[in-house]
Design a protein around this motif. Structure first.
Motif, PDB file in Angstrom:
ATOM      1  N   ALA A  53      14.691  11.806 -20.706  1.00 36.76           N
ATOM      2  CA  ALA A  53      15.639  12.657 -19.875  1.00 36.76           C
ATOM      3  C   ALA A  53      16.073  12.691 -18.678  1.00 36.76           C
ATOM      4  O   ALA A  53      16.995  12.904 -18.446  1.00 36.76           O
ATOM      5  N   GLY A  54      15.059  13.656 -18.231  1.00 37.81           N
ATOM      6  CA  GLY A  54      14.935  13.878 -16.817  1.00 37.81           C
ATOM      7  C   GLY A  54      14.635  15.484 -17.346  1.00 37.81           C
ATOM      8  O   GLY A  54      13.794  15.984 -15.699  1.00 37.81           O
ATOM      9  N   ASN A  55      15.625  16.040 -17.423  1.00 31.69           N
ATOM     10  CA  ASN A  55      16.128  17.563 -17.762  1.00 31.69           C
ATOM     11  C   ASN A  55      16.161  18.199 -16.256  1.00 31.69           C
ATOM     12  O   ASN A  55      15.080  18.324 -16.039  1.00 31.69           O
ATOM     13  N   GLY A  56      16.271  17.303 -15.863  1.00 31.73           N
ATOM     14  CA  GLY A  56      16.795  18.231 -14.008  1.00 31.73           C
ATOM     15  C   GLY A  56      15.215  17.994 -13.169  1.00 31.73           C
ATOM     16  O   GLY A  56      15.281  18.491 -11.697  1.00 31.73           O
ATOM     17  N   SER A  57      14.780  17.300 -13.230  1.00 32.01           N
ATOM     18  CA  SER A  57      13.471  16.635 -12.767  1.00 32.01           C
ATOM     19  C   SER A  57      13.894  15.460 -11.771  1.00 32.01           C
ATOM     20  O   SER A  57      15.174  14.736 -12.309  1.00 32.01           O
ATOM     21  N   PRO A  58      13.446  15.494 -10.480  1.00 32.72           N
ATOM     22  CA  PRO A  58      13.924  14.771  -9.322  1.00 32.72           C
ATOM     23  C   PRO A  58      13.954  13.304  -9.664  1.00 32.72           C
ATOM     24  O   PRO A  58      13.187  12.872 -10.783  1.00 32.72           O
ATOM     25  N   GLU A  59      14.858  12.036  -9.830  1.00 34.97           N
ATOM     26  CA  GLU A  59      14.795  10.709  -9.497  1.00 34.97           C
ATOM     27  C   GLU A  59      15.106   9.850  -9.220  1.00 34.97           C
ATOM     28  O   GLU A  59      15.633  10.104  -7.722  1.00 34.97           O
ATOM     29  N   ASP A  60      14.844   8.616  -8.854  1.00 36.17           N
ATOM     30  CA  ASP A  60      14.750   7.103  -7.985  1.00 36.17           C
ATOM     31  C   ASP A  60      14.352   6.963  -8.152  1.00 36.17           C
ATOM     32  O   ASP A  60      14.144   6.309  -9.308  1.00 36.17           O
ATOM     33  N   GLY A  61      16.227   5.629  -7.606  1.00 35.31           N
ATOM     34  CA  GLY A  61      15.690   4.171  -8.535  1.00 35.31           C
ATOM     35  C   GLY A  61      16.878   3.489  -8.522  1.00 35.31           C
ATOM     36  O   GLY A  61      18.224   4.561  -8.466  1.00 35.31           O
ATOM     37  N   PRO A  62      17.821   2.740  -8.613  1.00 33.78           N
ATOM     38  CA  PRO A  62      18.779   1.690  -8.676  1.00 33.78           C
ATOM     39  C   PRO A  62      19.458   2.369  -9.946  1.00 33.78           C
ATOM     40  O   PRO A  62      19.238   3.170 -11.177  1.00 33.78           O
ATOM     41  N   ALA A  63      21.041   2.200  -9.708  1.00 33.65           N
ATOM     42  CA  ALA A  63      21.677   3.012 -10.989  1.00 33.65           C
ATOM     43  C   ALA A  63      21.963   2.162 -12.105  1.00 33.65           C
ATOM     44  O   ALA A  63      22.218   2.165 -12.898  1.00 33.65           O
ATOM     45  N   ASP A  64      21.571   0.815 -11.917  1.00 32.43           N
ATOM     46  CA  ASP A  64      21.710  -0.552 -12.788  1.00 32.43           C
ATOM     47  C   ASP A  64      19.791  -0.624 -13.634  1.00 32.43           C
ATOM     48  O   ASP A  64      19.975  -2.369 -14.284  1.00 32.43           O
ATOM     49  N   ALA A  65      19.049  -0.148 -13.759  1.00 31.71           N
ATOM     50  CA  ALA A  65      17.972   0.318 -13.619  1.00 31.71           C
ATOM     51  C   ALA A  65      17.459  -0.081 -15.096  1.00 31.71           C
ATOM     52  O   ALA A  65      19.099   0.121 -16.171  1.00 31.71           O
ATOM     53  N   THR A  66      16.770  -1.007 -15.498  1.00 36.08           N
ATOM     54  CA  THR A  66      16.961  -1.062 -17.079  1.00 36.08           C
ATOM     55  C   THR A  66      15.630  -0.616 -17.707  1.00 36.08           C
ATOM     56  O   THR A  66      15.247  -0.955 -18.601  1.00 36.08           O
ATOM     57  N   LEU A  67      14.738  -0.268 -17.033  1.00 38.24           N
ATOM     58  CA  LEU A  67      13.879   0.721 -17.599  1.00 38.24           C
ATOM     59  C   LEU A  67      13.445   2.290 -16.406  1.00 38.24           C
ATOM     60  O   LEU A  67      13.805   2.418 -14.870  1.00 38.24           O
ATOM     61  N   ARG A  68      13.320   3.434 -17.233  1.00 34.38           N
ATOM     62  CA  ARG A  68      13.318   4.593 -17.511  1.00 34.38           C
ATOM     63  C   ARG A  68      11.654   4.762 -17.112  1.00 34.38           C
ATOM     64  O   ARG A  68      10.867   4.744 -18.163  1.00 34.38           O
ATOM     65  N   LEU A  69      10.026   5.539 -15.776  1.00 31.18           N
ATOM     66  CA  LEU A  69       9.589   5.713 -15.706  1.00 31.18           C
ATOM     67  C   LEU A  69       9.371   6.902 -15.283  1.00 31.18           C
ATOM     68  O   LEU A  69       9.835   7.295 -14.188  1.00 31.18           O
ATOM     69  N   ALA A  70       8.867   8.235 -16.440  1.00 34.72           N
ATOM     70  CA  ALA A  70       8.256   8.758 -15.717  1.00 34.72           C
ATOM     71  C   ALA A  70       6.525   9.115 -15.187  1.00 34.72           C
ATOM     72  O   ALA A  70       5.866   8.701 -15.733  1.00 34.72           O
ATOM     73  N   VAL A  71       6.116   9.388 -14.316  1.00 34.89           N
ATOM     74  CA  VAL A  71       5.622   9.810 -13.026  1.00 34.89           C
ATOM     75  C   VAL A  71       4.600  11.149 -13.285  1.00 34.89           C
ATOM     76  O   VAL A  71       5.301  11.880 -12.724  1.00 34.89           O
ATOM     77  N   ASP A  73      10.095  -5.483  -8.709  1.00 32.94           N
ATOM     78  CA  ASP A  73      10.452  -5.435 -10.600  1.00 32.94           C
ATOM     79  C   ASP A  73      12.200  -5.248  -9.759  1.00 32.94           C
ATOM     80  O   ASP A  73      12.891  -5.954 -10.642  1.00 32.94           O
ATOM     81  N   GLY A  74      12.477  -4.389  -8.854  1.00 29.90           N
ATOM     82  CA  GLY A  74      13.775  -3.336  -8.360  1.00 29.90           C
ATOM     83  C   GLY A  74      14.828  -3.184 -10.035  1.00 29.90           C
ATOM     84  O   GLY A  74      15.925  -2.627  -9.246  1.00 29.90           O
ATOM     85  N   LYS A  75      14.219  -2.606 -10.877  1.00 26.36           N
ATOM     86  CA  LYS A  75      15.542  -2.101 -12.250  1.00 26.36           C
ATOM     87  C   LYS A  75      14.421  -0.776 -12.396  1.00 26.36           C
ATOM     88  O   LYS A  75      14.451  -1.028 -14.104  1.00 26.36           O
ATOM     89  N   VAL A  76      13.578  -0.302 -11.722  1.00 28.81           N
ATOM     90  CA  VAL A  76      12.644   0.886 -12.712  1.00 28.81           C
ATOM     91  C   VAL A  76      13.676   2.011 -12.271  1.00 28.81           C
ATOM     92  O   VAL A  76      13.552   2.631 -10.599  1.00 28.81           O
ATOM     93  N   GLN A  77      14.120   3.082 -13.153  1.00 23.09           N
ATOM     94  CA  GLN A  77      14.234   4.238 -12.145  1.00 23.09           C
ATOM     95  C   GLN A  77      13.170   5.039 -12.524  1.00 23.09           C
ATOM     96  O   GLN A  77      12.890   5.370 -14.141  1.00 23.09           O
ATOM     97  N   ILE A  78      12.054   6.058 -11.637  1.00 22.12           N
ATOM     98  CA  ILE A  78      11.484   6.810 -11.602  1.00 22.12           C
ATOM     99  C   ILE A  78      11.388   8.229 -11.586  1.00 22.12           C
ATOM    100  O   ILE A  78      13.292   8.153 -11.217  1.00 22.12           O
ATOM    101  N   ILE A  79      11.216   9.071 -12.429  1.00 17.80           N
ATOM    102  CA  ILE A  79      11.477  10.369 -13.387  1.00 17.80           C
ATOM    103  C   ILE A  79       9.728  11.004 -12.772  1.00 17.80           C
ATOM    104  O   ILE A  79       8.658  10.996 -13.457  1.00 17.80           O
ATOM    105  N   TYR A  80       9.946  12.300 -11.796  1.00 12.22           N
ATOM    106  CA  TYR A  80       8.946  12.602 -10.695  1.00 12.22           C
ATOM    107  C   TYR A  80       8.438  13.952 -11.938  1.00 12.22           C
ATOM    108  O   TYR A  80       9.399  14.667 -11.782  1.00 12.22           O
ATOM    109  N   LYS A  81       7.291  13.985 -12.074  1.00 14.15           N
ATOM    110  CA  LYS A  81       7.375  15.100 -13.020  1.00 14.15           C
ATOM    111  C   LYS A  81       6.294  15.483 -11.872  1.00 14.15           C
ATOM    112  O   LYS A  81       4.998  15.485 -12.942  1.00 14.15           O
ATOM    113  N   ASP A  82       5.872  16.460 -11.429  1.00 13.55           N
ATOM    114  CA  ASP A  82       4.983  17.528 -10.674  1.00 13.55           C
ATOM    115  C   ASP A  82       4.109  18.447 -11.572  1.00 13.55           C
ATOM    116  O   ASP A  82       5.092  18.935 -12.312  1.00 13.55           O
ATOM    117  N   TRP A  83       2.962  18.095 -11.915  1.00 15.92           N
ATOM    118  CA  TRP A  83       1.898  18.588 -12.244  1.00 15.92           C
ATOM    119  C   TRP A  83       1.273  19.308 -11.577  1.00 15.92           C
ATOM    120  O   TRP A  83      -0.724  18.405 -11.880  1.00 15.92           O
TER     121      TRP A  83
END
Length: 213
Positions: free
Chosen positions: A46-64, A87-97
């Protein structure tokens, strides 16, 4: 005590080693990739305020989940970038740890402080590929090269230090909730992979995550 191996024995041993390696590679690339972590993944993605990057029409979300001083994170970063670009359809959610000490915490905090300027992805990429020791001189240079304002970054961070620290703690709690013991961790849909992987394995992870969704 056995004597040294002769040429035929050495050749036979070499064939066994090479054959074992080849079998291992085949098994690695044919076995299912990723572990289903269940509905907990949905909360993280869901993201919860984490930075994100990727296309608006992404078909997959990836938390890193990564640390800028983590050798495995840095090793796997180019493969991740290549797989996401292909891939071109992945939205990254950045989880700095940041688990590698104070320099990691400082770098993660500065990166998160850059999000409000819209340059977090560029700062993240630079920190993942820059080999210099992490200190404020290095961070200032990275932020400015990414198009950010260093004074604005540090001013914002000073005013929001508690919120940034809470975000980093939350990232750690999310990591533990899905069984991550360290970095890197890649959560695609509900499928989790721990440790650095290559481009083809990222592609297999993306495919399996979509199949399981």
């Amino acid at each position: 005590m056995p004597g040294p191996l002769n040429r035929r024995q050495l050749a036979g041993l070499g064939a066994v080693v090479v054959g074992g390696w080849a079998v291992g590679q085949v098994l690695r690339h044919t076995a299912p990739i990723g572990r289903d972590v269940g509905p907990t993944a949905d909360l993280i993605l869901a993201g919860n305020g984490s930075p994100e990057d990727g296309p608006a029409d992404a078909t997959l979300r990836l938390a890193v989940f990564t640390d800028y001083r983590c050798p495995a994170c840095r090793h796997g970063f180019p493969a991740l970038e290549e797989a996401v670009q292909r891939d071109g359809k992945v939205q990254i959610i950045y989880k700095d740890w940041p688990i590698f000490g104070p320099p990691s915490e400082r770098a993660a905090s500065v990166a998160l402080a850059c999000a409000e300027q819209g340059v977090y992805p560029a700062v993240h990429r630079a920190l993942m590929t820059d080999s210099r020791t992490i200190d404020d001189d290095m961070l200032r240079d990275v932020v400015m090269r990414a198009g950010g304002d260093w004074l604005r970054t540090t001013t914002w961070l000073a005013a929001h230090a508690d919120a940034v620290a809470a975000r980093l703690r939350a990232n750690g709690q999310e990591a533990y909730s899905i069984g991550l013991a360290g970095t890197p961790g890649y959560l695609a849909g509900r499928m989790l992979v721990m440790g650095a992987i290559d481009t083809s394995d990222f592609e297999r992870l993306f495919a399996r995550a979509r199949e399981e969704s």
